[in-house]
Design an enzyme around this catalytic site. Structure first.
Site, PDB file in Angstrom:
ATOM      1  N   ALA A  31       0.896  -1.032   0.063  1.00  5.11           N
ATOM      2  CA  ALA A  31      -0.139  -0.063  -0.138  1.00  5.11           C
ATOM      3  C   ALA A  31       0.778   1.109   0.044  1.00  5.11           C
ATOM      4  CB  ALA A  31      -0.756  -0.067   1.226  1.00  5.11           C
ATOM      5  N   LYS A 100     -22.876  -8.015  -1.608  1.00  2.48           N
ATOM      6  CA  LYS A 100     -23.167  -8.131  -2.978  1.00  2.48           C
ATOM      7  C   LYS A 100     -24.741  -7.595  -3.219  1.00  2.48           C
ATOM      8  CE  LYS A 100     -23.690 -12.834  -1.523  1.00  2.48           C
ATOM      9  NZ  LYS A 100     -22.687 -13.208  -0.634  1.00  2.48           N
ATOM     10  N   GLU A 124     -14.472  -5.975  -4.889  1.00  2.05           N
ATOM     11  CA  GLU A 124     -14.085  -7.017  -5.293  1.00  2.05           C
ATOM     12  C   GLU A 124     -14.488  -8.439  -4.522  1.00  2.05           C
ATOM     13  OE1 GLU A 124     -11.359  -7.636  -8.010  1.00  2.05           O
ATOM     14  OE2 GLU A 124     -12.522  -9.673  -7.728  1.00  2.05           O
ATOM     15  N   VAL A 127     -18.380 -10.606  -5.402  1.00  6.11           N
ATOM     16  CA  VAL A 127     -18.407 -11.649  -6.584  1.00  6.11           C
ATOM     17  C   VAL A 127     -17.376 -12.527  -6.549  1.00  6.11           C
ATOM     18  CG1 VAL A 127     -19.009 -12.403  -8.859  1.00  6.11           C
ATOM     19  CG2 VAL A 127     -19.943 -10.202  -8.039  1.00  6.11           C
ATOM     20  N   GLY A 129     -15.834 -14.474  -4.051  1.00  4.36           N
ATOM     21  CA  GLY A 129     -15.187 -14.396  -2.865  1.00  4.36           C
ATOM     22  C   GLY A 129     -13.569 -13.797  -3.137  1.00  4.36           C
ATOM     23  N   ASP A 196     -28.748 -15.096  -4.858  1.00  2.46           N
ATOM     24  CA  ASP A 196     -27.416 -14.829  -4.616  1.00  2.46           C
ATOM     25  C   ASP A 196     -26.674 -14.743  -5.797  1.00  2.46           C
ATOM     26  OD1 ASP A 196     -25.005 -14.665  -2.340  1.00  2.46           O
ATOM     27  OD2 ASP A 196     -24.488 -16.272  -4.041  1.00  2.46           O
ATOM     28  N   LYS A 200     -24.987 -11.447  -8.085  1.00  2.00           N
ATOM     29  CA  LYS A 200     -23.689 -11.512  -8.679  1.00  2.00           C
ATOM     30  C   LYS A 200     -23.666 -11.409 -10.124  1.00  2.00           C
ATOM     31  CE  LYS A 200     -21.918 -14.497  -4.738  1.00  2.00           C
ATOM     32  NZ  LYS A 200     -21.689 -15.779  -4.316  1.00  2.00           N
ATOM     33  N   GLY A 298     -16.193 -17.881   1.841  1.00  2.00           N
ATOM     34  CA  GLY A 298     -15.249 -18.347   2.929  1.00  2.00           C
ATOM     35  C   GLY A 298     -14.662 -17.177   3.536  1.00  2.00           C
TER      36      GLY A 298
END
Lengths: 412, 412
Positions: A31, A100, A124, A127, A129, A196, A200, A298
């Site tokens: 970063a 989402k 990011e 969608v 994971g 779901d 997405k 996850g």
């Protein structure tokens, strides 16, 4: 040093804090400066946590803290996430979200506020994971005219279908197993009904084709009615049933966009995506076909995608990324019944020959699919490719037959 | 409006020009401003081209043109590409390249110049053609500690191996076919010997692990000695032979990095990557396993990756990206003979039982692999996992046997 806040200390939020702490040095290097968690919003208290003093249950404390430049939203749902994110952006804070529902329903509006304020709004993790897909779609494939995106976007339903296909486990039992392992929530309806996956594909389609697609515009079917018989017939046809979210550009500029269980030929790259994994295929004019594969959910995969966005926002803190899409429009997504499709239809009927003849009279040549030990009164046909309403018409006009299932064939 | 130059009007360079023209509007929108091709460097003339007036054979015309802010290098090779790119960067122009040899050999140095000058040096197209991999590895997976990268990085050799595996075509015939179709160059030695894959794994390993890895440091074997017998034995073992480039972090901070044909279990995601396709797997602490799949070469896929980099450089023209790696080091890549590996060894021997006993005395239990109709004097064994030098020692000490092949088993 950049100060951030994390809103929502559930599975993903606590994962974000964990990844930020664990890979602190690498992240600071990436970063260009260290990232400090200044506040964590949750209604619960975590007295044992080393960050116990950062917790608050008062959103205003984050909103009014001018030191906080970036806010991570991992609350989920629309209320209060939408209000909080909107106010953060309006008060000059960039936002990263894994939500989402928020992006699919309100992304266009939030992106517009971010643009106007010179801020970033990244998602990011919303969608796939941990699978990198939003950024590659926006950046790496920027030189392409994308023609189609399709994917297995929901790990829970893919796990259930995999169990049905591989182990011959009935739907209810496979779902119960998914809940037992923790792959499905206690109320799995958003997964099972396709909602779901719908959210997405809306996000992907909005990004790829430049205009907001709302979940309410997309015809969505879940896997709740898929039976082991469907699985067997699909297999006899040389395919597997997967829950597919798909969006393709039509010749008239509108979208063909849908979520439904579809039969994929076994040779498809997506047919091999099993268990809780996700796979997303992008077709572009220059790139041909690209597939992204990985864990679609996850704690840590999703958290790592959120943190990657945080890093990107730190790097772009004074130079917002050009990123987003235009407003949506009624009629932008075409009526799915008008789009050409081939489908496998299964019927219970007295006279299979007569019924087949009747259907073929309406649709032209169909391919009959047979499985061993099928009841004599069962007929399974794969229709030629035709507008979907014609298939429905042909089925309606047939006498003495009951439709057991209709599953579209995907050309993926 | 940003002015750019393209150096080298071969397959990729002409593809870059084509994509920039064809998707002009979309690209301008993505980049935030139009991109204009001001000069094309080639020793040939193209009088029929609509851009005929932009061609030059004089590099200085590009170097000294202060209007040109970004230079695309698609010449290939080190000479003169290295000199040209270096001088472009030193004179204040950002560079995009598709040249894997340049990045693998000189990337560290060129990235350092770019950083010092506040410029960008990007090379998405150097690995995996149109597959987004460099940027996802740098950005999307930024929050991960990557532990391993492995992939099928060369389409030509993958095509040849696919023909050998699927159609039982001998190596020479498969290679001739690849040349006929245009998948292999007239001199295919960089592909066949593994050098091309070696350059690519060097780039990926440098980016993922933060230190320049030079091709000369990486043990590299090609597919030139793979026979149909090897393919059959691999199949009997339940696997397929693929040319794999692989880099993994060892406990001591050094790299285990190698290019060689390896036997993959049929269940591996990479085992299913066939024909000219590439597949790249990344393992990270948070993300688990992610796989990228697509066309690893070809004019338009590669060109689209180059143009995506150009767009990114236009967007970052006044704010260079933090991107790159540190200098390399002798001994950073470990001696491959010291790394643990399991391998399939095939031997010609008079007394297979005696030879097997001798080898097992040195290595412990081996698994014997048999194929039908094998000559009685042939012995194929899969060794347990052990440092590779121990396998060599065991083979050397064996009497009355000739080694036909040794192929490592990949744990991917």
């Amino acid at each position: 040093m950049v100060q951030i806040a994390v809103m929502g200390y559930g599975v993903v939020g606590s994962g974000v804090v964990e990844v930020l702490q664990k890979n602190k040095d690498k992240i600071a290097k990436k970063a260009g400066q260290p990232i400090e968690i200044r506040r964590i919003l949750d209604i619960r208290k975590f007295p044992g946590s080393p960050l116990a003093d950062r917790f608050t249950d008062n959103f205003e404390e984050i909103l009014n803290d001018t030191e906080i430049k970036i806010v991570v939203e991992t609350i989920g749902g629309l209320d209060p996430a939408y209000d909080y994110v909107r106010r953060c952006l309006l008060s000059g804070k960039s936002v990263v979200t894994s939500n989402k529902e928020l992006v699919a329903e309100k992304g266009g509006e939030l992106l517009a506020i971010a643009r106007e304020k010179g801020l970033n709004f990244l998602f990011e993790a919303s969608v796939g994971g941990g699978i990198p897909i939003i950024r590659p779609l926006d950046q790496c494939l920027a030189a392409n005219q994308v023609s189609e995106i399709a994917g297995i976007l929901n790990g829970t339903t893919n796990f259930v279908l995999t169990k049905m296909i591989r182990d011959g486990m009935p739907f209810e039992k496979a779902l119960a197993l998914a809940q037992e392992i923790g792959y499905a929530e206690r109320d799995p309806s958003d997964d099972i009904t396709g909602l779901d996956a719908c959210r997405k594909i809306c996000i992907l389609a909005s990004l790829a084709f430049g205009r907001h697609v709302y979940p309410g515009q997309v015809h969505t079917e879940g896997i709740q009615n898929i039976t082991l018989d469907d699985v067997r017939y699909a297999s006899a046809f040389g395919g597997v049933i997967k829950l597919i979210g798909r969006a393709a550009k039509r010749g008239d500029g509108r979208l063909d966009c849908m979520v439904a269980p579809m039969i994929l030929p076994a040779s498809s790259r997506l047919a091999e995506v099993n268990d809780v994994f996700n796979g997303i295929m992008v077709r572009g004019d220059a790139i041909g076909e690209v597939v992204f594969y990985g864990q679609g959910a996850g704690k840590l995969p999703t958290a790592s995608a959120v943190v990657a966005d945080v890093i990107d926002e730190v790097k772009h803190i004074n130079s917002p990324k050009l990123f987003g899409w235009g407003p949506g429009e009624d009629g932008y997504v075409s009526d799915h019944l008008q789009n050409p499709v081939s489908a496998m239809i299964r019927l219970k009927c007295g006279d299979t020959k007569a019924v087949r003849d009747e259907i073929e009279a309406g649709l032209g040549g169909c391919e009959r699919v047979k499985v061993s030990n099928a009841p004599a009164d069962e007929l399974a046909l794969v229709t030629p490719k035709t507008e979907e309403f014609r298939i429905n018409q042909a089925l309606k006009s047939v006498s003495g037959a009951k439709l057991l299932s209709l599953i579209r064939i995907a050309d993926l």
